[in-house]
Design a protein around this motif. Structure first.
Motif, short mmCIF file in Angstrom:
data_model
loop_
_atom_site.label_atom_id
_atom_site.label_comp_id
_atom_site.label_asym_id
_atom_site.label_seq_id
_atom_site.Cartn_x
_atom_site.Cartn_y
_atom_site.Cartn_z
N TYR A 185 -0.27 5.04 -0.63
CA TYR A 185 -1.11 5.82 0.28
C TYR A 185 -0.28 6.38 1.43
CZ TYR A 185 -4.74 3.72 -2.47
OH TYR A 185 -5.52 3.33 -3.53
N GLY B 152 1.12 6.84 6.63
CA GLY B 152 0.36 6.32 5.50
C GLY B 152 -0.40 5.07 5.86
N ARG C 260 -6.23 8.79 -2.40
CA ARG C 260 -5.36 9.31 -1.35
C ARG C 260 -6.07 10.39 -0.54
NH1 ARG C 260 -0.77 10.84 -4.36
NH2 ARG C 260 -0.25 8.64 -4.49
N THR D 71 -10.96 2.25 5.26
CA THR D 71 -11.22 2.71 3.90
C THR D 71 -12.68 2.63 3.49
OG1 THR D 71 -10.63 0.50 3.12
CG2 THR D 71 -8.90 2.17 3.09
N TYR E 87 -0.04 10.12 3.61
CA TYR E 87 -0.83 11.32 3.85
C TYR E 87 0.00 12.49 4.36
CZ TYR E 87 -3.91 7.34 3.73
OH TYR E 87 -4.52 6.16 3.36
N TYR F 263 -9.06 8.69 1.47
CA TYR F 263 -8.63 7.92 2.62
C TYR F 263 -8.15 8.83 3.76
CZ TYR F 263 -8.86 3.74 -0.31
OH TYR F 263 -9.30 2.72 -1.12
N ASP G 283 0.83 -1.21 0.00
CA ASP G 283 0.00 0.00 0.00
C ASP G 283 0.86 1.26 0.00
OD1 ASP G 283 0.93 0.11 2.57
OD2 ASP G 283 -1.01 0.27 3.54
N MET H 239 -3.58 1.91 5.10
CA MET H 239 -5.02 1.72 4.95
C MET H 239 -5.65 1.16 6.23
SD MET H 239 -4.84 0.07 1.12
CE MET H 239 -6.59 -0.22 0.96
#
Length: 469
Positions: free
Chosen positions: A286, A399, A370, A448, A288, A373, A283, A401
């Motif tokens: 992803y 980052g 992105r 998610t 942030y 989430y 993942d 999920m």
């Protein structure tokens, strides 16, 4: 027919909304409340009546059209299809199935790990791309798919990795597989011999150990700390290991990133020991806080790192599509393994994914997810803190999920997970991911598919009730 005819009440904490709409319409057709030729509400109209995004209703309608329950007729709207008495009887039988029926393996439970946002998948675009491929008459002459993957998809993956992960490779180095397990199986068949030591992260993804040991290799758990895999400990435990399996961008499950000094140390160890490193970038898209981290393989100048990625976390798990990038000197060996053991992935799926990537939809979808989430993660954190206050600690990472949370004064995370699972939720105990080294108890929650703040708060209340707090 208006949306009110459906008499549909959504369960905020139940299955995803699109699945609830799908099941309601399907059961109404099977039960005779909707008859062939009846017009169903428009996507826009039903979304407005239920207070949902259009994409959510569109996802439900796409499923119903795909299974033959509904028939889109352009300006004439969407109507119930002529599905025949046998299909109606079958639908009625399904609707009346007893509670002991087998569970739907596709059912999504709140806080379930490893799933992308199913309600945000671009179903309409995907249907158009698939229909375009199916209309291509030349496909009727297709033979078996190439064992190493469709050439256009391999090109698309190579181009994407260069832009998003800093990893430059030739399309011939990309091998398309049917998921992470298949990628690891491909490596094990090509590189490992019975008895070979293999470093695995501890705590770490449970199937990794099972797959390693299935091939007769010896799994060696190596502890993870705030800087990722402890390379020095790995050397002490098994200096001559043949392979190390790591999740450097977002460690699974702790969420930490492998620090740059340890990345370089890991590559240096592998080169000196004639070992190999499998980078599971499950993942890595992803993140942030700042840009996604460069792939570990982008630092490799020794030809020792294999980069594994998957479309399950970005598109859909049901595609069963992933890939592994191998160093150039090993391409011929992997081609031989694929020819012997891999019949290739479904050609149509590969073609559609290649179109999706080469036409720019993939990059836009990742960017959209992105942002989505980040909002959903914030909503879940806010909901948990509002309900549990200081009793629950969320360990946010840059980052991923899923969330890692700790409940003050509760040390049996397995019991907490079981209680939540009995209440219909899909969270997991961190202790179930440990192999040898003890870890501080915690719980892993996927965020998610939690649609908004209201759903997050409702789920947090369900957790509190399940834990009797």
């Amino acid at each position: 027919m208006s949306a009110s005819r459906f008499s549909l009440t959504l369960d905020l904490a139940g299955a995803p909304y699109y699945r609830q709409i799908y099941a309601h319409v399907r059961d109404a057709i099977a039960g005779g409340r909707l008859r062939p030729g009846d017009r169903v509400p428009s996507i826009r109209g039903l979304a407005s009546a239920l207070g949902l995004a259009r994409g959510t209703v569109e996802a439900a309608y796409d499923l119903l059209v795909g299974e033959g329950y509904l028939l889109p007729q352009g300006q004439a709207g969407t109507r119930v299809a002529e599905i025949g008495p046998h299909a109606v009887r079958l639908g009625r039988a399904r609707a009346a199935a007893p509670a002991v029926a087998l569970p739907d393996p596709r059912a999504v439970r709140p806080f379930q790990l490893g799933l992308p946002a199913l309600d945000a998948f671009p179903h309409a675009l995907w249907s158009r791309l698939t229909a375009r491929r199916l209309r291509d008459a030349t496909r009727l002459h297709d033979g078996y798919p190439a064992p190493a993957g469709d050439p256009r998809l391999r090109e698309a993956i190579a181009a994407h990795l260069a832009l998003s992960r800093g990893l430059h490779c030739a399309p011939a180095q990309v091998f398309v597989t049917a998921g992470y397990r298949h990628s690891l199986d491909l490596l094990a068949r090509t590189l490992l011999r019975p008895g070979d030591p293999v470093w695995i992260e501890d705590p770490g993804y449970p199937p990794t150990r099972l797959l390693v040991e299935t091939h007769g290799a010896q799994a060696v758990p190596v502890a993870v700390d705030d800087d990722g895999l402890r390379i020095a400990e790995g050397r002490r435990c098994a200096a001559r290991a043949r392979l190390a399996v790591v999740t450097p961008s977002h460690q699974s499950p702790l969420g930490v990133a492998l620090a740059l000094p340890r990345r370089l140390e890991l590559i240096a160890w592998a080169a000196a020991s004639k070992a190999r490193v499998l980078e599971d970038d499950y993942d890595g898209e992803y993140r942030y806080q700042g840009r996604p981290l460069p792939a570990l393989a982008s630092l490799d100048r020794e030809g020792v790192v294999y980069h594994a990625g998957t479309f399950s976390k970005v598109l859909l798990p049901s595609l069963r599509l992933a890939y592994v990038v191998v160093p150039q000197p090993d391409v011929a060996r992997f081609e031989a393994t694929c020819a012997a053991f891999h019949g290739g992935c479904p050609q149509l799926v590969q073609e559609v994914v290649a179109d999706f990537m080469l036409e720019g939809h993939f990059a836009r979808h990742v960017k959209k997810m992105r942002g989505l989430y980040a909002r959903r993660r914030a909503a879940v954190v806010e909901g948990l803190q509002a309900v549990f206050g200081a009793r629950l600690r969320v360990e946010l990472q840059a980052g991923g999920m899923h969330l890692l949370v700790r409940l003050q004064g509760r040390t049996d995370d397995r019991a907490l997970a079981r209680a939540a699972q009995r209440a219909g939720m899909g969270l997991q105990a961190l202790s179930d991911w440990q192999h040898h080294h003890a870890v501080e108890p915690g719980l892993l929650l996927g965020f998610t598919n939690v649609a908004d703040s209201a759903a997050a708060r409702s789920l947090a209340e369900r957790l509190r009730a399940a834990w009797r707090l």
